[in-house]
Structures are given as structure tokens and as C-alpha cells.
Design a protein around this motif. Structure first.
Motif, PDB file in Angstrom:
ATOM      1  N   ASP A  73       0.831  -1.211   0.000  1.00 16.74           N
ATOM      2  CA  ASP A  73       0.000   0.000   0.000  1.00 16.74           C
ATOM      3  C   ASP A  73       0.861   1.256   0.000  1.00 16.74           C
ATOM      4  N   LYS A  97      -1.682   2.860  -8.911  1.00 22.86           N
ATOM      5  CA  LYS A  97      -3.027   3.329  -8.553  1.00 22.86           C
ATOM      6  C   LYS A  97      -3.309   3.018  -7.076  1.00 22.86           C
ATOM      7  N   ASN A  98      -3.800   4.005  -6.360  1.00 18.37           N
ATOM      8  CA  ASN A  98      -4.151   3.892  -4.931  1.00 18.37           C
ATOM      9  C   ASN A  98      -2.955   3.592  -4.037  1.00 18.37           C
ATOM     10  N   LYS A  99      -1.742   3.901  -4.494  1.00 18.03           N
ATOM     11  CA  LYS A  99      -0.545   3.701  -3.676  1.00 18.03           C
ATOM     12  C   LYS A  99      -0.088   5.026  -3.073  1.00 18.03           C
ATOM     13  N   ASP A 130      -0.441  12.013  -2.792  1.00 19.89           N
ATOM     14  CA  ASP A 130      -0.071  10.636  -2.440  1.00 19.89           C
ATOM     15  C   ASP A 130       1.439  10.454  -2.315  1.00 19.89           C
TER      16      ASP A 130
END
Length: 200
Positions: A73, A97-99, A130
Motif C-alpha cells: 500500500d 493506482k491507490n498507492k 499521495d
């Protein structure tokens, strides 16, 4: 929160020690299969910070950077700036993506003369929200010896930066959080230049 570390050098090893001392299971990308085998068998990195021992039950090591990214993650990128682009070659925007990304790189990427956050945005579409940075003032050898050290975590998302910092706070590491994600990275680039100037 599943952590991954990209890099097998002294700073990557020091950060891996901190996280595993906090009992985090980590995914660890190391390019050299022989080094991975040595760590599994002897519980220490044979080339860097060999005095730092690991509970290998907390290490999921792989020579595939794609595998480590997909399983994690939060990715801590701790390779020399000159090798960052090559280390991430073959990855796609979908992999990120989504990290969350934590840069442990001190320097500009020489191919484009830019900070890692700009490279990650250009190549993979990673948002600055992010992206975080972890910087000194401390040395990998001091971390290995568990001497009291300090780490600064920076990010435009100060709440997430604080949460990430809490995972690295341990008896021998104090953490400080700020929101100046660009300033702290440029300061790390300039610090040695300032030191040389002061010395002269």
C-alpha cells in the motif's frame, strides 16, 4: 497498511530495520538474488549495515519490483537518485493506482534534473497528495546502532504524513512532520553545497 521498500543499500536497510523493529511485515525489493538468499539464511544484509539483524519472518523479499509494488500500500523508494528511473522501469500507471509513495531519495534524478515527485507524476500520474518524503538528519549507520536519531516526514497531506511517521517512531527514532514537501527535498539537495561553502 502494507509497506514495501525499493532498494537494497544502506538507507533502505536502515528503513527496513525500523519498520521490522515496529513489527511490520514488509515487502522488500532487492535486485540481487544472492543478497536475498543471504538475508534469509544469515538474517542480515551482507553488504550494507551487516550489524543490523532481522526477524526474517517479517520479510517478504523479491527481485521483482512489480511484485513488491503490487503487494504494498505504501512504497518507500530508497535507491540512489541516479538509479531511480532504472529501478522503476517496466512499471505502469496502473501499478501505482491507490498507492502512497515515500521518497527516501536525497537528490535530483539526473536524466531530467527533477525531484522524484515530478518524475512519478510525469511517468505514472502519481498525485502530489499521495507523495511524501522522509529525510534526515541521521545516518544509516546510526540507525543500525540504534543511536537516537531524527527523521522528518513531509507531505502536502499533513494528516497522512503524521500517520506514516507514527509507523517509524520507535525508541531510537523521533519523527517530525511538516507540509513543505518541495522545500525539504530541495534542502536535502542543497545541504552539502551549503556545507562546502561554510567550510570554505
Amino acid at each position: 497498511m502494507q509497506y514495501g521498500i525499493i532498494g537494497g543499500g544502506s538507507w533502505a536497510t536502515a528503513l527496513a530495520k525500523i519498520l521490522t523493529d515496529k513489527k511490520h511485515v514488509i515487502n522488500w525489493w532487492i535486485r540481487d538474488e544472492q543478497m536475498i538468499g543471504h538475508i534469509r539464511e544469515r538474517h542480515h544484509n551482507p553488504r550494507y549495515l551487516s550489524s543490523a539483524g532481522f526477524d526474517v519472518s517479517l520479510l517478504s523479499m523479491s527481485s521483482s519490483v512489480k511484485e513488491v509494488v503490487q503487494k504494498s500500500d505504501v512504497l518507500v523508494i530508497a535507491v540512489p537518485s541516479a538509479y531511480a528511473a532504472a529501478s522503476l522501469a517496466g512499471l505502469t500507471p496502473a501499478d501505482w493506482k491507490n498507492k502512497k509513495v515515500i521518497s527516501a531519495i536525497k537528490g535530483l534524478l539526473p536524466e531530467k534534473n527533477i525531484l522524484l515527485n515530478y518524475y512519478m507524476q510525469q511517468e505514472f500520474g502519481l498525485s502530489l497528495e499521495d507523495y511524501f518524503a522522509v529525510l534526515g538528519p541521521c545516518h544509516a549507520e546510526e540507525v543500525a546502532a540504534e543511536k537516537l536519531s531524527y527523521l522528518t516526514f513531509s507531505g502536502s497531506n499533513i494528516q497522512m504524513a503524521s500517520e506514516l511517521a507514527s509507523h517509524f517512531t520507535i525508541s531510537y527514532i523521533n519523527t517530525i512532520v511538516n507540509h513543505d514537501i518541495l522545500g525539504v527535498q530541495y534542502a536535502a539537495v542543497l545541504k552539502n553545497i551549503y556545507a562546502l561553502g561554510a567550510g570554505i
